[in-house]
Design an enzyme around this catalytic site. Structure first.
Site, short mmCIF file in Angstrom:
data_model
loop_
_atom_site.label_atom_id
_atom_site.label_comp_id
_atom_site.label_asym_id
_atom_site.label_seq_id
_atom_site.Cartn_x
_atom_site.Cartn_y
_atom_site.Cartn_z
CB CYS A 6 20.75 66.48 42.95
SG CYS A 6 21.07 65.91 44.63
CG HIS A 34 24.68 62.19 42.37
ND1 HIS A 34 24.65 63.35 41.62
CD2 HIS A 34 23.62 62.27 43.21
CE1 HIS A 34 23.60 64.08 41.99
NE2 HIS A 34 22.96 63.46 42.96
#
Lengths: 400, 494
Positions: free
Chosen positions: A88, A344
């Site tokens: 991420c 996200h």
């Protein structure tokens, strides 16, 4: 310590697509959206780009491996495109690559772009990843919330915080981000919520409920960087400078050696310490004007406040409840809504964080604008508490 | 003399209430209502004949045994997970037995648990083996709404056989082999097909079992009147008593077949009843154990009453470690009898890379990690470069077993998002006394059972099932160490 990159690179322009459930867009469309905004902001032509860094994480969704997806979507002039992947934190890695290229003199102008198209799975949450051949034979069949939720049990045990107190503190984390996200037209989730809503939401992974988890979104973000000299020659004023970028990567200490207690991020503390040294920051709680941290889950944000040395160890939950990280608090955090509400899209998130810090430093954050920010910090995490990569970047005003 | 040196037993913690079953089925099968008494053991979704046999064997061997003395292994079951892969090989790997052992799967009949024990006794008697380990496990297969699902249970028993014995002297064996098909189950993954009970009883058990027992007693040189413990599993009421009367075995010698508390665990049931008898027999008492199945197998032992041979848990401990289950639907789902919506997250491919499995065999099946010869730092998995932060020594790791170490929970979550056969999926970081930690699944728990600091023990379980290819994947999980937890509470109370 190495000389570092403080004040060697300036941000020439940035762009960010709207994040969310972009049912009508593929990854190419998202890339183009962020790219056009960034190029227009920078005021340059594609022929002026020397090199590109491209970040995307989830191979299962088929955005594509290698550099070609970005080069083809944006019709880049056959320049070098390096695809980076670091969970991420991939977006921050694309930025680091572009910044290092400029700082080294190998490129005059470099572009970093991150994208993720997640909403093609048919179900909520992140896509189920291909775990390879050994991992599924030994590791639990877990999920991102299940891994991050474990911070809560260890934090409670270490600091003697009750289940109820911690649940209320992490609820405040989400309530604050929703309040901020409501003011962001590009954010995925734009409805304010209440503490009661958070406390009564369906459980996802104990103790994290639905509102303790960030949005799973489609989106792209882009940064164009150059040297301050070139930026000035192009007539740019009020430059936003790169002050520090650090990355720390787990080596098995947390997951295999009986030292780490499970309540914090070992790598975040290392990356933050190095970033402060690189940027010349000695009193982060006073000097950092604002930050975007990796609030994939509310508990992650809470412990990160301590890992970044803003809150004293064991006191982060009190600072959160006191509103220290709210928009009108001491160090406003997730002023754009964060992962929680802006969303996200994994490969884009690190660049999205920088986008908000850049807008704030440029005085272009509209309704969300903070007064006179000097240093903006981003914290972009990939992996899970026991094994991860952590990127900490600081950007700020020229001369600060 | 040749005999049993140690024994162990295992029953899954869940006990399905028969009342709950017959009430759920009363609308379709009112005839089963009379069977609604007591409870049966019910394997968790991640348990099978093999995992239960491993647990029984661990109970028999004890935590301190280095297992290098075992030179023969017999695994018995009619519900083994593999038709063509040595199931005993998995048991051996889980127990970290030596590669030089002989090993076999004994199967094909309800009596195979006792046949395996008899074969082990014969091997040791004949000098072909010095220390033989026998492990019988059964996870019964029964259709929904059948009498069988009420009568049977899941469980395992294990024995260590040596030339010196210690717990029980082996006195004699008797066998009858006759292709009397009371029931059968094809090799197609189906269910039992049974003939009429009255025929099975009168033409089968009554005629075929006594000759086997008589031969065993004759070989032992023991009169039937001397038998103190008669173990004979049967779901027909009064069957063992009828046989005892026929044979002249005293009525009071007939042992409880555990129908009320466990159910009949197939080929593991004769072994389980023998283990139970060993736990209660006094020195010198004669034990007869027999089981029916295409004839019969019968064995005669003399108990030594040696207290030091008793296992940590045994049948008594296994029966005491129980949790009532009243959800019949859960039982059906655990046994694959309901085609339920598992959700898209369950669509992941569980193909096992056999190369990876073999390369990491001791790590995956044996839970073996590493210990640095220079620093003593313990770690999982074993790696070429030590994880020790201040001394990353290279190539200093020696194998280090984690399975019998005490451990506790450092951090955990109960995950409702990920697919689990028993949601929420509990997992967390487990830390071991003496060093090392593993992020692993936590099994045999319900929400609220787990918190940081909970003492846990390692259990060998199914990790995943590859339904597409018929492969069962095994690994170790943490389960609450309820004996350690209660000891901790007792200390706190003091």
């Amino acid at each position: 310590m190495a000389q570092g990159i403080r004040d060697k690179v300036a941000i020439l322009g940035m762009g960010c697509s709207k994040f969310g459930e972009r049912w009508d867009c593929g990854p190419d469309d998202l890339m183009v959206e962020a790219y056009i905004e960034a190029m227009s902001d920078a005021g340059i032509e594609p022929s002026q780009l020397d090199a590109a860094w491209f970040s995307t994480h989830v191979d299962e969704m088929g955005t594509g491996k290698g550099g070609t997806p970005m080069s083809i979507a944006l019709r880049l002039p056959n320049i070098a495109v390096t695809r980076v992947e670091n969970f991420c934190a991939s977006g921050s890695e694309a930025f680091r690559g572009a910044v290092y290229a400029v700082a080294s003199g190998a490129a005059d102008i470099a572009i970093a772009l991150g994208v993720e198209k997640l909403k093609d799975t048919g179900y909520g949450g992140l896509p189920v990843a291909n775990p390879g051949t050994l991992t599924p034979q030994v590791m639990p069949n877990g999920s991102a919330p299940g891994n991050f939720a474990q911070l809560a049990s260890a934090y409670r045990a270490k600091h003697g915080v009750s289940k109820d107190d911690l649940k209320r503190a992490i609820a405040h984390v989400s309530v604050k981000s929703h309040a901020n996200g409501a003011k962001n037209a590009k954010a995925h989730l734009r409805k304010p919520i209440t503490v009661d809503q958070v406390l009564n939401a369906p459980m996802i992974a104990e103790p994290l409920g639905l509102f303790d988890c960030c949005g799973v979104s489609d989106g792209a973000a882009c940064a164009i960087v150059t040297t301050p000299e070139i930026a000035k020659a192009m007539g740019k004023k009020n430059l936003t400078m790169v002050k520090a970028i650090q990355l720390s990567v787990s080596n098995g200490y947390e997951s295999q050696y009986n030292g780490w207690d499970g309540s914090y991020f070992h790598t975040a503390r290392i990356a933050a310490g190095k970033a402060y040294r690189e940027a010349g920051i000695e009193r982060p709680r006073e000097q950092i004007s604002m930050m975007e941290v990796h609030d994939c889950f509310s508990i992650t944000e809470l412990v990160t406040m301590e890992d970044l040395f803003i809150s004293p160890e064991g006191q982060g939950w009190r600072d959160v409840l006191d509103g220290f990280y709210d928009a009108d608090g001491g160090v406003p955090c997730q002023i754009d809504g964060g992962l929680k509400c802006f969303g996200h899209p994994i490969g884009a998130s690190g660049l999205r964080m920088l986008y908000e810090m850049y807008l704030q430093l440029q005085g272009r954050a509209g309704e969300r604008q903070l007064s006179d920010p000097v240093f903006g910090m981003t914290h972009n995490l990939g992996g899970a508490p026991a094994s991860n990569v952590c990127s900490v970047a600081i950007i700020g005003q020229e001369g600060a | 003399m040749v005999g049993i040196a140690a024994w162990g037993a295992y029953a899954p913690r869940l006990r399905l209430s028969r009342k709950a079953v017959v009430e759920a089925n009363a609308w379709v099968a009112p005839n089963l209502k009379s069977k609604g008494k007591g409870e049966r053991s019910m394997a968790n979704w991640d348990e099978d004949a093999l995992t239960m046999a491993v647990e029984a064997a661990r109970d028999a061997l004890g935590a301190g045994d280095d297992r290098s003395h075992i030179d023969a292994l017999y695994f018995a079951s009619t519900t083994a997970p593999f038709a063509d892969r040595l199931n005993a090989g998995v048991v051996s790997a889980a127990l970290t037995l030596e590669k030089s052992i002989t090993a076999s799967d004994v199967t094909g009949s309800q009596r195979c648990g006792l046949t395996a024990l008899a074969d082990a006794l014969a091997a040791v008697s004949g000098g072909a083996a010095k220390t033989a380990l026998v492990a019988a496990g059964e996870r019964r297969k029964a259709r929904a709404v059948s009498a069988l699902e009420l009568d049977c249970g899941d469980g395992a028993a294990a024995f260590v056989v040596t030339a010196e014995g210690g717990a029980a002297d082996f006195l004699g064996r008797g066998s009858v082999t006759d292709d009397f098909v009371d029931h059968f189950r094809g090799n197609d993954g189906g269910f039992d097909y049974s003939w009429e009970e009255r025929w099975i009883r009168d033409e089968g058990i009554v005629k075929l079992v006594p000759p086997a027992i008589r031969r065993a007693l004759e070989a032992a040189g023991v009169p039937a009147t001397d038998v103190a413990h008669f173990c004979f599993p049967s779901t027909f009421s009064g069957m063992a008593a009828t046989l005892a009367k026929t044979l002249g075995i005293p009525a009071e010698a007939v042992r409880d077949n555990l129908a009320a508390v466990l159910g009949e665990a197939g080929s593991a049931h004769g072994p389980l009843m023998l283990a139970h008898a060993l736990e209660q027999a006094k020195a010198g008492e004669i034990i007869v154990v027999a089981q029916f199945g295409q004839g019969a197998e019968a064995l005669v032992f003399r108990a030594t009453g040696a207290a030091d041979a008793k296992p940590a848990r045994g049948v008594t401990g296994a029966l005491a470690d129980r949790q009532e289950e009243t959800n019949y639907l859960k039982f059906l789902m655990f046994n694959g009898l309901v085609d339920w919506d598992k959700g898209m997250r369950a669509e992941k491919d569980n193909k096992t890379a056999l190369t990876t499995l073999y390369r990491n065999e001791d790590m995956i099946l044996g839970l073996v990690g590493g210990r640095c010869r220079e620093t003593g730092v313990v770690q999982f998995p074993r790696t070429r470069i030590s994880v020790a932060p201040n001394n990353p020594a290279v190539d200093t790791q020696e194998p280090y077993r984690f399975a019998e170490r005490k451990a506790s929970v450092l951090s955990y979550s109960a995950d409702y998002l990920t697919f689990s056969m028993a949601p929420p999926n509990h997992y967390g970081m487990i830390v071991f006394e003496g060093g090392g930690r593993i992020m692993m699944d936590i099994t045999d728990v319900s929400p609220g059972d787990v918190d940081t600091g909970l003492p846990v023990k390692m259990v060998f379980r199914i990790k995943d099932i590859d339904e597409k290819r018929g492969f069962t994947r095994y690994f170790w999980k943490a389960a609450p160490d309820r004996s350690a937890a209660s000891a901790q509470t007792a200390v706190a109370a003091e």
